[in-house]
Structure formats: structure tokens, C-alpha cells
Design an enzyme around this catalytic site. Structure first.
Site, PDB file in Angstrom:
ATOM      1  CG  ASP A   2      68.778  57.395  52.632  1.00 39.76           C
ATOM      2  OD1 ASP A   2      69.628  58.071  52.040  1.00 39.76           O
ATOM      3  OD2 ASP A   2      68.532  57.532  53.854  1.00 39.76           O
ATOM      4  CD  GLU A  27      73.575  56.411  51.105  1.00 41.16           C
ATOM      5  OE1 GLU A  27      74.366  57.275  51.482  1.00 41.16           O
ATOM      6  OE2 GLU A  27      72.620  56.036  51.811  1.00 41.16           O
TER       7      GLU A  27
HETATM    8  C1  NOJ Z   1      72.128  59.226  52.840  1.00 40.03           C
HETATM    9  C2  NOJ Z   1      71.736  60.496  52.177  1.00 40.03           C
HETATM   10  O1  NOJ Z   1      72.376  60.580  50.939  1.00 40.03           O
HETATM   11  C3  NOJ Z   1      72.130  61.613  53.112  1.00 40.03           C
HETATM   12  O2  NOJ Z   1      72.003  62.876  52.502  1.00 40.03           O
HETATM   13  C4  NOJ Z   1      71.307  61.509  54.354  1.00 40.03           C
HETATM   14  O3  NOJ Z   1      71.774  62.466  55.293  1.00 40.03           O
HETATM   15  C5  NOJ Z   1      71.389  60.119  54.979  1.00 40.03           C
HETATM   16  N1  NOJ Z   1      71.348  59.058  54.035  1.00 40.03           N
HETATM   17  C6  NOJ Z   1      70.266  59.898  55.930  1.00 40.03           C
HETATM   18  O4  NOJ Z   1      69.066  59.727  55.237  1.00 40.03           O
END
Ligand code: NOJ
Length: 525
Positions: free
Chosen positions: A203, A265
Site C-alpha cells: 500500500d 501500489e
Molecule cells: C491505497 C488503498 O488502495 C486505499 O483504499 C486506501 O484508502 C489508501 N491506500 C490508504 O491506505
């Protein structure tokens, strides 16, 4: 491909556990529900599932605010259920990737409870605390990624300082400059790797490190990002080289567990910067964020795909998704009919790792906001509604679902599409099966072609197999001229009505409106 680099040729499937399948009738999806659907996933042909967070969480950010990194939230089951899911998935030949949230915890995590308890707490420095400005304002100009949350700082009465939260105030950012935080997180990695997970989706991987002096973001850059619709893209923070140290550290741990990988991500649309985050000595792959920001135009997709390919390290593979739990669904962004079919063909034939968000394979659309108001702080409920297994909803749960179903579940559902050879689900299955049998799609070179019209055309090739993919983004028939190609070919797959097996001349294709095709060059399989 080395045996342990299975992910290079994999098709991933993202499960949002709350919304996939509810086994115990409380209206919330759970891990045993996922187990029940493994047969469906195996028939779809996916190689791995990525499970969005199922850890204990007060749900300020629907699971991305974790209060215990080493447990399963009771609403999703138990750790034993997780182990069982892992075991059964592996039996089906499906690997399991879990979400790793390292940037922040929940305010309810015991680490934070301790940190906020006093300025001299041994865990004070595990989070990022700073004094308000003399005028009482936040320590600097940083904003939360969520518009509604305003500044990325919240004043905490008991100790009279502000803590940093890049997302909701319920998600305080960890201080990765503190070696104890690193050590604690290493334990989290090992906890899941020892259980047998096959990888992590990391993340906000690029934001782990914060400027040590907490300097303001540059105003113009912050401003320039404001138009960006992506929830994480409103303000540009500097990429700090120390973040790569953390990712390298994660990599060293992964390297000691055979066959595991990290999918980042990294929500930055700048392909050049994105390319730095994967394929080196850090994460193995990362989502190609700009891919899901494109308008429905062949040139737009070609440009961003080619640009990232040009910047990426040799051999590095991006991961392609059309939608996620953060991003509107394909049908909602681009419309129904032939477009989701062309999009599916594109995602599964590009050089990279396709990642199918649950429900995309049946063409689910975003649901309108629930009548009694949005649950998610950033308005993402619509893309997270329950999986449409059948027309009554019973396939998801025997109780009322935690988020109401989309209104089209009567027409758009798995039962209806399973045996219909023309359904989107059948097309997804065909595409994934074709990819599995095709060395060129699994590991071939990629080269895009100039062909005019609103058509994205490219070659995928390995010695012994050469495929042409041509995707018509136009709502009208388009003649495609590719004089450089040899004259003989065979239509392998059409997203429209083109008949597989028929001979075609790759030099001059005629594509129906919104039709995508895969053509074998040379004609012989
Ligand atoms: C990316 C995640 O995909 C999202 O859903 C989340 O709100 C943020 N990171 C914070 O963790």
C-alpha cells in the site's frame, strides 16, 4: 522464467473480502466465503488472488486502518480460516497475495495508543508528532489524500501536539526513520510469509518516508495536482531515496522465501518516476496507475503503455488493472457493450501482469451512493458493492448486504453469464485460457504499431510465436493497414463476432465497431 518467478506469467484477481462472499449470513463477506468460491476462480483461470485487508480494523478507511497486523478481523473469520484458505487455494493452484499496509496504522493500534499516551512514551517516536504553528495552524501545509479530511495533521489534546496522517485522522503515519518501527514491521512480513503467503501488495509504497524536516510541499506542485481525480494524487510529496531502502529491506526478506513477490501500489501518474519503483532490487512489479486514468482513445492507452515500457528497467513488468476498490469500474468509466470486452482483451494481452478486480469479469458497474449516505470517507462505496453471483443476491449472502447491491444485478450476474458463450465472463475465460497457452502473451516482447484510426495495435512475440493484437476503440467499422506484416494469419480470438480459426490477412484487417482481435501471424498454431 525461473520457477520462483511464477508471478511474471500470472493473472491476478483482486478480492475485496467484505464484498465477495458471505458464508455466515451477517451480510459481510468473509474468508470462508472466499474458500467456497475457489472453484469459480480456478475455472476463470486466475493464478493468484490479492486479498484486500482482512485485519482487525475500526473501518475508518474500510480495512486500510489496521489495529492488529497479525490477526483476522472476526467479521472475516479467524487465523485458522486464513490458513485453510491458503491451503485450499494452493490445492487449486491459486496463490495468495495479501495487502501490506506499512505507511500507517489505525489510531486504535496499541502502538499508537502507547505513542499518544505521553511525550515521553517509548513509542512516541514510532509516529510523526510535531508542534502546531505559533498561530495554532498545522505544522506544515501537507494535505490528507482525502479531500474531506483537509490537513494531514490532527491536534491531539492529551499531549498538545499534532500527529501526521496522510489519509484519515484514523490512520496515523508510522515513522520509518525509527529502527524499531522497521524491526516491528519486519516481524509482520515474516508472520505472513511463515504462514505461506505468496506475496504482498504494498500500500502507498512510495510514501513511507517523510521529509525529516517536515518542510512544506511546494505550492505550485500541490496546486497542479488538484485536478487529478485519483484519491491519492492531490498533493505531490517528494520521492525520498530513503523509501527505497525500506523497499530493498522488504525485498531481502522476500528473497529468503522462495517464490514470493511484491506488487507496489505507487499512485503516481508520472511514468518515469513510477518506473523507478519496480523491477530493480525493491519491488518486483507495480500498478501502472496512468493506465486507469486514460480516456477511451487508442492513442491515449498506447502512449502511456509505451512510455512506461520505455522508462521501465529491462525485464521489468508493470501490473495492469482496469478497476480497483479505489477506481470506478470499467463499465462506469467507459460504458457497456463492446468496450469492456476490448478493455479485457487489452489488459490480458499487454506485456505485464493483468489484475482483474472482482466483478469486472461480469461487467459490474459502480452502484449509486447508498440512500442513507456514503460510508466511505472518499466516496468509493460504488465500486465496492457485493459481488453479483445471481439475480437475487443470495449467492453473496442470505442477509442484507453491508452495502446495497447495484440495481442491475438481475441482468448482470455470474449465473446468467456462466453458460452463455457470448457473455463477458465467457470472454474473460477465453482470454485468460488463451494467454495461458500462449508463450508470446505470457512472456513475449511487445511492440506497438502505427496503423491509423482509433486502433491500438501491437505485436507480442517469442521465437516460434508471433501474435498481432488490434483493438478498435471507435464505435464504427475501421480498416486497419499494416503493410509491414506478412500476408498470412489466423484469427485466434475476437471480442466481437469474428470467427476463431478463420484465415485473415494481417496487412489489412477490418474491425467491427468496438472489436478487438488476436491474430496469429503465419497462420499455423
Ligand atoms: C491505497 C488503498 O488502495 C486505499 O483504499 C486506501 O484508502 C489508501 N491506500 C490508504 O491506505
Amino acid at each position: 522464467m525461473k520457477h520462483d518467478e511464477w508471478w511474471r506469467e500470472a493473472v491476478l484477481y483482486q478480492i475485496y473480502p467484505r464484498s465477495f462472499a458471505d458464508s455466515d449470513g451477517d451480510g459481510v463477506g468473509d474468508l470462508p466465503g472466499v474458500i467456497d468460491r475457489l472453484g469459480y476462480l480456478a475455472e476463470l483461470g486466475v493464478d493468484a488472488v490479492w486479498l484486500s485487508p482482512f485485519y482487525p480494523s475500526p473501518l475508518a478507511d474500510f480495512g486500510y486502518d489496521v489495529s492488529d497486523f497479525q490477526a483476522v478481523d472476526p467479521s472475516y473469520g479467524t487465523l485458522e480460516d486464513f490458513d485453510e484458505l491458503l491451503r485450499r487455494a494452493h490445492e487449486h493452484g491459486i496463490r495468495v497475495v495479501v495487502d501490506l499496509i506499512m505507511n500507517h496504522t489505525s489510531v486504535e493500534h496499541p502502538w499508537f495508543a502507547e505513542s499518544r499516551s505521553s511525550r515521553t512514551s517509548p513509542k512516541r517516536d514510532w509516529y510523526i508528532w510535531a508542534d502546531s504553528r505559533p498561530d495554532g495552524g498545522p505544522p506544515n501545509n501537507w494535505l490528507s489524500a482525502f479531500e474531506k479530511c483537509g490537513p494531514a495533521w490532527t491536534f491531539d489534546e492529551p499531549t498538545g501536539q499534532c500527529y501526521l496522517h496522510s489519509f484519515t485522522p484514523g490512520q496515523p503515519d508510522l515513522n520509518w526513520r525509527n529502527p524499531e518501527v522497521r524491526a516491528a514491521m519486519r516481524e509482520v512480513w515474516r508472520f505472513w510469509l511463515d504462514r505461506g503467503v505468496d506475496g504482498f501488495r504494498v500500500d502507498v509504497a512510495h510514501r513511507l518516508m517523510k521529509d525529516a524536516e517536515l518542510r512544506d510541499n511546494i505550492a505550485e506542485l500541490a496546486h497542479a495536482r488538484r485536478h487529478v481525480s485519483h484519491p491519492l494524487g492531490r498533493q505531490r510529496h517528494l520521492d525520498l531515496p530513503e523509501t527505497f531502502d525500506v523497499l530493498r529491506d522488504l525485498r531481502r526478506t522476500l528473497d529468503s522465501y522462495e517464490g514470493t513477490f511484491a506488487l507496489g501500489e505507487v499512485p503516481i501518474s508520472d511514468d518515469r518516476r513510477l518506473a523507478e519503483y519496480f523491477g530493480g532490487d525493491g519491488m518486483h512489479t507495480a500498478f501502472h496507475i496512468a493506465f486507469w486514468e486514460q480516456p477511451w482513445r487508442a492513442a491515449a492507452f498506447r502512449e502511456t503503455v509505451d512510455r512506461l515500457a520505455a522508462y521501465a528497467r529491462p525485464g521489468a513488468l508493470p501490473t495492469y488493472a482496469l478497476a480497483t476498490h479505489d477506481i470506478s469500474r470499467t463499465v462506469t468509466r467507459y460504458g457497456g457493450g463492446g468496450r469492456p470486452r476490448v478493455a479485457a482483451a487489452m489488459m490480458t494481452t499487454l506485456r505485464g501482469i493483468p489484475c482483474v478486480y472482482y466483478g469486472e469479469e461480469i461487467g459490474m458497474a459502480d452502484a449509486p451512493p447508498p440512500l442513507d449516505g456514503l460510508l466511505d470517507v472518499d466516496g468509493r462505496d460504488g465500486t465496492r458493492v457485493p459481488m453479483q453471483w445471481d439475480e437475487t443476491g443470495a449467492g453473496f449472502s442470505r442477509a442484507a448486504p453491508w452495502l446495497p447491491f447495484a440495481s442491475d444485478q438481475h441482468d448482470v450476474n455470474v449465473v446468467k453469464q456462466l453458460d452463455d458463450p457470448d457473455s463477458l465472463l465467457s470472454l474473460y475465460r477465453r482470454l485468460i485460457a488463451f494467454r495461458r497457452d500462449s508463450p508470446a502473451l505470457r512472456r513475449g516482447e511487445y511492440r506497438s504499431l502505427d496503423c491509423g484510426g482509433d486502433v491500438f495495435a501491437y505485436l507480442r512475440s517469442v521465437p516460434g510465436e508471433r501474435l498481432l493484437v488490434a483493438l478498435n476503440f471507435a464505435p464504427h467499422r475501421t480498416e486497419v493497414a499494416l503493410p509491414e506484416l506478412p500476408p498470412h494469419g489466423r484469427l485466434e480470438l475476437s471480442t466481437g463476432t469474428g470467427e476463431a480459426g478463420s484465415p485473415v490477412d494481417p496487412r489489412s484487417l477490418s474491425l467491427a465497431p468496438d472489436e478487438g482481435v488476436i491474430v496469429r501471424i503465419g497462420g499455423t498454431p
